[in-house]
Design a protein around this motif. Structure first.
Motif, PDB file in Angstrom:
ATOM      1  N   ASP A   1      36.501  23.106   3.788  1.00 17.63           N
ATOM      2  CA  ASP A   1      36.344  23.888   2.555  1.00 17.63           C
ATOM      3  C   ASP A   1      36.542  23.050   1.304  1.00 17.63           C
ATOM      4  O   ASP A   1      36.443  23.552   0.185  1.00 17.63           O
ATOM      5  N   ASP A   2      36.806  21.760   1.475  1.00 12.82           N
ATOM      6  CA  ASP A   2      36.890  20.844   0.348  1.00 12.82           C
ATOM      7  C   ASP A   2      35.669  19.927   0.299  1.00 12.82           C
ATOM      8  O   ASP A   2      35.631  18.962  -0.472  1.00 12.82           O
ATOM      9  N   GLY A   3      34.673  20.217   1.150  1.00 17.00           N
ATOM     10  CA  GLY A   3      33.479  19.385   1.191  1.00 17.00           C
ATOM     11  C   GLY A   3      33.666  18.069   1.907  1.00 17.00           C
ATOM     12  O   GLY A   3      32.807  17.189   1.825  1.00 17.00           O
ATOM     13  N   LYS A   4      34.765  17.911   2.638  1.00 21.18           N
ATOM     14  CA  LYS A   4      35.053  16.655   3.323  1.00 21.18           C
ATOM     15  C   LYS A   4      34.708  16.747   4.803  1.00 21.18           C
ATOM     16  O   LYS A   4      34.725  17.829   5.410  1.00 21.18           O
ATOM     17  N   VAL A   5      34.408  15.585   5.375  1.00 15.29           N
ATOM     18  CA  VAL A   5      34.123  15.508   6.798  1.00 15.29           C
ATOM     19  C   VAL A   5      34.814  14.262   7.346  1.00 15.29           C
ATOM     20  O   VAL A   5      34.955  13.257   6.635  1.00 15.29           O
TER      21      VAL A   5
END
Length: 333
Positions: free
Chosen positions: A119-123
């Protein structure tokens, strides 16, 4: 980076985000240079569609603002590769969408698995241990084939590290960054920060000694590509670029920038790296390097803080220090 007024920093960063003495050198035997090659240009796979329909409309409203954090590990160690994916001037995070990891070598690119953004755009990708070498890293978005490029360095046994700050250390002052950010924010103009005289030659001499170069900068994550491009344009030696993951860590204070750098150095030490030489300009640099137990005689500080706490004072050019490193390499241990 020098301590500056928080208000000035916050304003500059917010605007840009909206737009988008004699010391003995330690002896070190240079390690053999790895063969270099040209990694083929990355071509992302064709888009396979979005998991969430809303993104097919949202991404038309702004350009991709993606990035991949560089990583460096010793041979035999796994690595964790981290990407950040967002769109538009506001940096809207891409949530719960599929990202594919690709690793690039001289022989081409190979996909190494997929994962979804949080949900923070991180992977996050866990990568098994790989042979010594420098690898290009790409992460592509399944929805629209946009992508970001980073770097993975797998270092040989016993590798030693040289750490460089960027702003006020390799650029002639911290104000160069403000000029760059303000120009982009207000007028969409590009400003090329001026490098210190002798800076590129210094990094070349350090790299020739077989040291792994790590650039640890308080610039925020969305400036990663810009920072890599600036280093390349001005001829600085290739290295691992570590930027912050949040705007908070970019604030010019001991509690923000200082702690970020201390944590980065601690992570390198935990990974098994030894420090050989450190280069900076500010009190936060000096404190961070001291936290890593680096002798002051191996800490080179340019500008008015040079000599503080016994560090090596450097005037207004890196040329003399570059010559020392080059001479020391010729002389050998």
């Amino acid at each position: 980076m020098k301590l500056a007024a928080h208000s000035l920093w916050i304003i500059a960063m917010a605007l840009a985000r909206g737009a988008h003495g004699d010391a003995a050198l330690p002896a070190a035997a240079p390690t053999p240079a790895a063969p270099t090659c040209q990694v083929p240009t990355f071509k992302p796979p064709a888009p396979t569609g979005w998991r969430h329909r809303r993104y097919q409309f949202f991404t038309r409203m702004g350009s991709p603002q993606h990035m991949v954090h560089d990583d460096i590990v010793l041979i035999g160690q796994p690595s964790q590769l981290v990407g950040k994916f967002a769109y538009g001037d506001a940096g809207k995070d891409l949530e719960d969408e599929t990202i594919t990891l690709h690793i690039g070598t001289c022989s081409g690119w190979r996909a190494r698995g997929s994962a979804r953004t949080d949900d923070d755009g991180k992977v996050y990708f866990a990568l098994a241990a790989m042979p010594v070498g420098t690898y290009a890293v790409a992460m592509s978005v399944a929805g629209d084939a946009s992508y970001a490029i980073g770097r993975l360095r797998v270092a040989p046994p016993g590798a030693r590290v040289a750490v460089f700050d960027i702003d006020g250390t390799l650029t002639v002052s911290d104000r160069e960054l403000f000029k760059q950010l303000a120009g982009k924010a207000r007028l969409r103009r590009t400003y090329d920060p001026r490098p210190y005289d002798g800076g590129p030659a210094l990094t070349a001499a350090v790299a020739a000694r077989g040291l792994e170069i790590v650039y640890i900068t308080a610039r925020p994550y969305w400036m990663a590509d810009l920072s890599r491009a600036w280093l390349t344009k001005h001829g600085f030696a290739a290295g691992t670029v570590r930027v912050t993951s949040s705007l908070r860590d970019s604030m010019p204070s001991e509690a923000s920038v200082g702690e970020f750098k201390i944590e980065q150095l601690a992570a390198l030490r935990r990974a098994g790296f030894a420090f050989e030489a450190m280069f900076g300009n500010s009190t936060t640099d000096i404190s961070a390097y001291a936290s890593a137990s680096v002798p002051a005689s191996q800490v080179y500080i340019i500008g008015p803080n040079g000599g503080v706490r016994g560090t090596v004072a450097v005037g207004s050019s890196w040329r003399a220090i570059a010559s020392r490193f080059a001479w020391s390499r010729r002389k050998g241990p």
